[in-house]
Design an enzyme around this catalytic site. Sequence first.
Site, short mmCIF file in Angstrom:
data_model
loop_
_atom_site.label_atom_id
_atom_site.label_comp_id
_atom_site.label_asym_id
_atom_site.label_seq_id
_atom_site.Cartn_x
_atom_site.Cartn_y
_atom_site.Cartn_z
N TYR A 1 40.71 23.14 45.60
CA TYR A 1 41.41 23.81 46.71
C TYR A 1 40.46 24.40 47.75
O TYR A 1 40.81 24.54 48.93
CB TYR A 1 42.37 24.88 46.17
CG TYR A 1 41.70 26.18 45.78
CD1 TYR A 1 41.17 26.36 44.50
CD2 TYR A 1 41.58 27.21 46.70
CE1 TYR A 1 40.54 27.53 44.16
CE2 TYR A 1 40.94 28.40 46.36
CZ TYR A 1 40.42 28.55 45.09
OH TYR A 1 39.79 29.71 44.77
N HIS B 1 22.73 11.26 56.60
CA HIS B 1 21.97 12.28 57.32
C HIS B 1 22.12 13.67 56.68
O HIS B 1 21.17 14.14 56.06
CB HIS B 1 22.43 12.27 58.79
CG HIS B 1 21.59 13.13 59.68
ND1 HIS B 1 21.38 12.86 60.99
CD2 HIS B 1 20.94 14.28 59.41
CE1 HIS B 1 20.60 13.79 61.52
NE2 HIS B 1 20.33 14.67 60.57
#
Length: 210
Positions: A113, A155
């Site tokens: 969550y 990246h």
Amino acid sequence: MSDLLREQLIATALEMNSSGINQGTSGNLSVRHDGGMLITPSGVPYEHLDSGDIVWVNCSDGSWKNKRKPSSEWRIHRDVHLAREDARAILHAHPVHATALACLQREIPAFHYMVAVAGGRNIRCAPYATFGSQALSDNALAALDGRTACLMANHGLLCLAKDLSAALALAVEVETLAQTYLQCLSAGEPVILDDEEMDRVLEKFKTYGQ
Ligand SMILES: [Zn+2]
């Protein structure tokens, strides 16, 4: 005000190192200031920074005046500062777990969550483009739509927040989520929370901790 902000920027950059979010000179950090932004310089290890090394960049034309060059990713910072009113501080780094997911070109789905901490049902992974390029900035900005964090393919991680300490806290949270998600993937496929539940969590997050 400017000097205080520069000191805060350096203190937060040092915390990026101590919290494991940053290694070497790959990360960068900016804060909105005076019609532009203060940003860490290119290629200077954080432990060697002093306030004169922090570069003020004019966000309208991208110009700067400093003995140092701004971070090679200054375009992302400039574009996000211009496009997002909620971005007062922006953090970019290559933390190991978030970057590992980015190299798999996988988003972080609602496997937990707390993914809602970045403002939506998932944390997207922006398509790959060369570091420092305008294309990378465009891709990152799109992946941040409705979000305060995204991965950048092959990246690293990008986060925005209302201030420097909140940006760092968000980066630590997303890196922890990435680590947990990778742990799940090594054992199987985690159960993904459905949209209805994530919308309930997102609603609760609007008032959580305030
Ligand atoms: Zn980078």
